[in-house]
Design an enzyme around this catalytic site. Structure first.
Site, short mmCIF file in Angstrom:
data_model
loop_
_atom_site.label_atom_id
_atom_site.label_comp_id
_atom_site.label_asym_id
_atom_site.label_seq_id
_atom_site.Cartn_x
_atom_site.Cartn_y
_atom_site.Cartn_z
N ASP A 33 -22.68 -8.97 5.21
CA ASP A 33 -22.34 -7.55 5.18
C ASP A 33 -21.16 -7.27 4.24
O ASP A 33 -20.32 -8.14 4.01
CB ASP A 33 -21.90 -7.09 6.58
CG ASP A 33 -23.05 -7.03 7.57
OD1 ASP A 33 -24.18 -7.43 7.21
OD2 ASP A 33 -22.81 -6.59 8.71
N ASP A 34 -21.10 -6.03 3.78
CA ASP A 34 -19.93 -5.41 3.13
C ASP A 34 -19.78 -5.70 1.63
O ASP A 34 -18.84 -5.20 1.02
CB ASP A 34 -18.60 -5.75 3.84
CG ASP A 34 -18.56 -5.26 5.29
OD1 ASP A 34 -19.54 -4.60 5.71
OD2 ASP A 34 -17.59 -5.55 5.99
N HIS A 84 -25.97 -0.53 4.18
CA HIS A 84 -24.88 -0.64 5.16
C HIS A 84 -23.93 0.56 5.00
O HIS A 84 -22.76 0.46 5.29
CB HIS A 84 -24.16 -1.97 4.95
CG HIS A 84 -23.22 -2.38 6.06
ND1 HIS A 84 -23.55 -2.30 7.39
CD2 HIS A 84 -21.96 -2.88 6.02
CE1 HIS A 84 -22.53 -2.74 8.11
NE2 HIS A 84 -21.54 -3.09 7.32
N HIS A 88 -18.85 2.48 4.31
CA HIS A 88 -18.55 1.83 5.59
C HIS A 88 -18.10 2.85 6.63
O HIS A 88 -17.13 2.68 7.35
CB HIS A 88 -17.51 0.71 5.44
CG HIS A 88 -17.75 -0.42 6.40
ND1 HIS A 88 -17.02 -0.61 7.54
CD2 HIS A 88 -18.67 -1.41 6.38
CE1 HIS A 88 -17.48 -1.69 8.18
NE2 HIS A 88 -18.48 -2.19 7.50
N TYR A 119 -19.98 -1.46 11.86
CA TYR A 119 -19.41 -1.74 13.20
C TYR A 119 -20.48 -1.82 14.29
O TYR A 119 -20.16 -1.94 15.46
CB TYR A 119 -18.37 -0.68 13.61
CG TYR A 119 -17.38 -0.36 12.52
CD1 TYR A 119 -16.29 -1.21 12.27
CD2 TYR A 119 -17.53 0.76 11.72
CE1 TYR A 119 -15.39 -0.94 11.26
CE2 TYR A 119 -16.63 1.04 10.70
CZ TYR A 119 -15.56 0.20 10.48
OH TYR A 119 -14.68 0.48 9.47
N HIS A 172 -19.74 -12.11 6.31
CA HIS A 172 -19.29 -11.01 5.45
C HIS A 172 -18.92 -11.55 4.07
O HIS A 172 -18.08 -12.46 3.99
CB HIS A 172 -18.06 -10.31 6.06
CG HIS A 172 -18.38 -9.63 7.36
ND1 HIS A 172 -18.46 -10.31 8.54
CD2 HIS A 172 -18.66 -8.34 7.64
CE1 HIS A 172 -18.78 -9.45 9.51
NE2 HIS A 172 -18.90 -8.25 8.99
ZN ZN Z 1 -19.65 -3.86 7.74
#
Ligand code: ZN
Length: 204
Positions: A33-34, A84, A88, A119, A172
């Site tokens: 993620d991210d 995603h 964020h 989250y 991540h």
């Molecule tokens: Zn995230």
């Protein structure tokens, strides 16, 4: 908490969420993620190639916009990508129109039918709008690579102790997680291989 069992009420409110895949499989599903960011994502791709693993990258639209060449690298090397959000954004406490606008903005850069709410938090009204377009991919194994109180060793242990066939594992590719990720990911990939798992990306 490394092994995330959603409470019953969450499963009832959000029956469309996917937390893991059926246990009758020899595969596990790595997710990142991210990202994408040039400092870490290419390194992750090299690790995955080395172990013959595929993964799913839940990208932030703002990072795709800044680093399109890294985003392209993920796809060129055969991995799947998911939305995603652009920034964020937090589902809870955000107006649903604003929330969906942020997801739409990311969609214009990413193009996918997979979505992971930042989250893991999203309101039923937001799910309602997005469920026609996306499969909601959550997770059952959280590496906690972003934790400043957890060591890289602890992070690898978290994953390898609780993983089971069909698990969806979260890492991540972010600067916050970099230290633990660089330590833990090769150990986890080696460990999963030793357990006989195939490491696949999610495509639905
Ligand atoms: Zn995230």
């Amino acid at each position: 908490m490394a092994y995330f069992r959603p409470p019953g009420w969450v499963k009832r409110i959000f029956p469309e969420f996917i937390w893991s895949f059926p246990e009758e499989t020899d595969s596990v599903f790595l997710t990142f993620d991210d990202g994408p960011i040039p400092e870490i994502t290419p390194w992750v791709l090299d690790q995955l190639d080395f172990y013959g693993a595929k993964a799913t990258f839940f990208c932030l639209g703002k990072n795709v916009e800044m680093h399109p060449e890294v985003f392209q690298m993920i796809k060129d090397r055969g991995h799947s990508v998911g939305n995603h959000s652009y920034s964020h954004i937090k589902g809870w406490g955000t107006d649903s129109l604003d929330y969906v606008h942020d997801i739409d903005l990311a969609e214009s850069l990413i193009t996918t039918n997979l979505f992971r709410p930042p989250y893991g938090r999203i309101k039923p009204s937001q799910v309602h709008v997005l469920k026609e377009r996306y499969k909601f991919i959550l997770w059952d194994v959280l590496s906690r690579d972003y934790s400043w109180t957890l060591s890289g060793k602890g992070c690898a242990k978290n994953v390898l102790n609780v993983v089971r066939p069909g698990s969806i594992i979260v890492f991540h590719d972010s600067k916050k997680a970099e230290k633990n990720l660089r330590y833990a990911l090769p150990i986890v990939l080696e460990g999963l291989k030793a357990k006989g798992y195939k490491m696949k990306d999610i495509r639905l």
